[in-house]
Scaffold this motif. Structure first.
Motif, mmCIF file in Angstrom:
data_model
loop_
_atom_site.group_PDB
_atom_site.id
_atom_site.type_symbol
_atom_site.label_atom_id
_atom_site.label_comp_id
_atom_site.label_asym_id
_atom_site.label_seq_id
_atom_site.Cartn_x
_atom_site.Cartn_y
_atom_site.Cartn_z
ATOM 1 N N LEU A 71 11.263 -4.094 2.585
ATOM 2 C CA LEU A 71 10.204 -3.363 1.888
ATOM 3 C C LEU A 71 9.744 -2.102 2.617
ATOM 4 C CD1 LEU A 71 8.054 -6.377 0.603
ATOM 5 C CD2 LEU A 71 9.709 -5.001 -0.675
ATOM 6 N N THR A 72 9.663 -2.149 3.948
ATOM 7 C CA THR A 72 9.124 -0.999 4.681
ATOM 8 C C THR A 72 10.194 -0.177 5.398
ATOM 9 O OG1 THR A 72 8.685 -2.433 6.594
ATOM 10 C CG2 THR A 72 6.899 -2.121 5.009
ATOM 11 N N CYS A 73 11.459 -0.402 5.051
ATOM 12 C CA CYS A 73 12.518 0.412 5.661
ATOM 13 C C CYS A 73 13.089 1.348 4.587
ATOM 14 C CB CYS A 73 13.607 -0.474 6.254
ATOM 15 S SG CYS A 73 14.500 -1.453 5.036
ATOM 16 N N GLU A 74 13.941 2.275 5.025
ATOM 17 C CA GLU A 74 14.520 3.225 4.074
ATOM 18 C C GLU A 74 15.361 2.505 3.028
ATOM 19 O OE1 GLU A 74 16.746 6.036 6.335
ATOM 20 O OE2 GLU A 74 14.968 7.009 7.168
ATOM 21 N N LYS A 105 0.833 -1.205 0.000
ATOM 22 C CA LYS A 105 0.000 0.000 0.000
ATOM 23 C C LYS A 105 0.870 1.259 0.000
ATOM 24 C CE LYS A 105 -3.607 -2.458 2.537
ATOM 25 N NZ LYS A 105 -4.357 -2.588 3.809
ATOM 26 N N PRO A 106 0.475 2.264 -0.800
ATOM 27 C CA PRO A 106 1.208 3.536 -0.852
ATOM 28 C C PRO A 106 0.740 4.468 0.267
ATOM 29 C CG PRO A 106 -0.605 3.608 -2.381
ATOM 30 C CD PRO A 106 -0.643 2.239 -1.754
ATOM 31 N N TRP A 107 1.383 5.645 0.361
ATOM 32 C CA TRP A 107 0.997 6.605 1.384
ATOM 33 C C TRP A 107 -0.305 7.329 1.018
ATOM 34 C CZ3 TRP A 107 2.906 6.641 6.056
ATOM 35 C CH2 TRP A 107 4.181 6.079 6.270
ATOM 36 N N ASN A 135 10.525 3.021 2.154
ATOM 37 C CA ASN A 135 9.359 3.560 2.867
ATOM 38 C C ASN A 135 8.982 4.966 2.407
ATOM 39 O OD1 ASN A 135 11.462 4.972 3.976
ATOM 40 N ND2 ASN A 135 11.094 4.329 6.094
ATOM 41 N N GLU A 136 9.755 5.493 1.483
ATOM 42 C CA GLU A 136 9.352 6.769 0.874
ATOM 43 C C GLU A 136 8.089 6.570 0.033
ATOM 44 O OE1 GLU A 136 11.031 10.118 -2.300
ATOM 45 O OE2 GLU A 136 12.397 8.596 -1.472
ATOM 46 N N TYR A 137 7.952 5.377 -0.524
ATOM 47 C CA TYR A 137 6.787 5.068 -1.359
ATOM 48 C C TYR A 137 5.835 4.065 -0.702
ATOM 49 C CZ TYR A 137 9.863 7.115 -4.887
ATOM 50 O OH TYR A 137 10.690 7.961 -5.579
ATOM 51 N N ILE A 138 6.369 3.177 0.139
ATOM 52 C CA ILE A 138 5.578 2.088 0.704
ATOM 53 C C ILE A 138 5.156 2.413 2.137
ATOM 54 C CG2 ILE A 138 5.576 -0.356 1.345
ATOM 55 C CD1 ILE A 138 7.699 -0.796 -0.835
ATOM 56 N N ALA A 177 8.862 -0.614 -8.651
ATOM 57 C CA ALA A 177 10.293 -0.757 -8.939
ATOM 58 C C ALA A 177 11.083 -0.998 -7.654
ATOM 59 C CB ALA A 177 10.812 0.483 -9.654
ATOM 60 N N CYS A 178 10.674 -0.314 -6.564
ATOM 61 C CA CYS A 178 11.334 -0.509 -5.267
ATOM 62 C C CYS A 178 11.140 -1.941 -4.777
ATOM 63 C CB CYS A 178 10.766 0.473 -4.239
ATOM 64 S SG CYS A 178 11.243 2.185 -4.493
ATOM 65 N N VAL A 179 9.930 -2.460 -4.977
ATOM 66 C CA VAL A 179 9.636 -3.824 -4.538
ATOM 67 C C VAL A 179 10.492 -4.823 -5.299
ATOM 68 C CG1 VAL A 179 7.880 -5.627 -4.442
ATOM 69 C CG2 VAL A 179 7.294 -3.280 -3.801
#
Length: 217
Positions: free
Chosen positions: A197-200, A136-138, A203-206, A149-151
């Motif tokens: 996935l949820t760390c820097e 999920k995004p912010w 986490n800018e996107y996730i 892409a981050c994932v």
């Protein structure tokens, strides 16, 4: 050149060893060899002081063998029957060959033991699992292409990303659902989420990641 001894259980046989060892330490060459062990096995016991060369050699071989076989020996005597004592010396040499060629049965048994060792050393294949995650995004302004892409940029042994799609949530917000296959012993879904996935900087996107389905393959 091969050296032949006969009747080593007799004084005459020991005398031939005595004469051969004149000026030598070992039966063949300047180091202990299988030849020494063969002759040692054929001699009935330590030669008397009448055979100083043979006696010294006997002690030397016994010392080396004691280091190779540290177990406590109680002493063994081997008798020779009349029929055996009358047999030709060549037959005695054949019986005395402690280091002869392996038989076919021995070779086969050795090969089977080696094969068994290799099988036990082979790592057992770990199980695999198929996982469906929701990412999920912010908010509705999050770039979902960069989020995906981050994932997919997360790489590790035993992890394979699969198909994905964007699913509307509401208010213009979409979430990413993505399939992945993992090797159970190598990848933990919880660690994947918390440590990657949820760390820097992801986490800018996730905002969060949930496991929707988890199935063993």
């Amino acid at each position: 050149m091969a050296v032949t001894f006969s009747d080593l259980h007799t004084e005459q046989g020991v005398k031939s060893v005595e004469e051969h060892l004149a000026g030598k330490t070992y039966i063949s060459g300047d180091q202990l060899s299988v030849d020494d062990v063969k002759v040692y096995a054929a001699v009935s016991g330590k030669p008397s002081d009448a055979f100083p060369n043979a006696s010294k050699w006997y002690d030397c071989v016994a010392s080396h063998l004691a280091k190779s076989f540290p177990g406590k020996a109680v002493g063994v005597s081997i008798g020779v029957s009349a029929a055996q004592s009358e047999a030709p010396a060549a037959d005695d040499d054949d019986d005395m060959d402690l280091f002869g060629d392996e038989t076919e049965e021995e070779k086969k048994a050795a090969e089977e033991r080696e094969a068994a060792k290799k099988d036990t050393k082979k790592p057992k294949e770990s199980g695999k699992s198929s996982v469906l995650m929701e990412v999920k995004p912010w908010d509705d302004e999050t770039d979902m292409k960069k989020l995906e892409a981050c994932v997919r940029a997360v790489e590790m042994p035993g992890l394979l990303w699969g198909a994905s799609k964007l699913v509307p949530v509401g208010y213009g917000i979409k979430k990413l659902t993505i399939m992945l296959t993992i090797v159970d012993d190598l990848v933990s879904p919880d660690n994947l989420i918390e440590d990657y996935l949820t760390c820097e900087p992801n986490n800018e996107y996730i905002q969060s990641v949930d496991i929707v389905a988890f199935n063993k393959i």
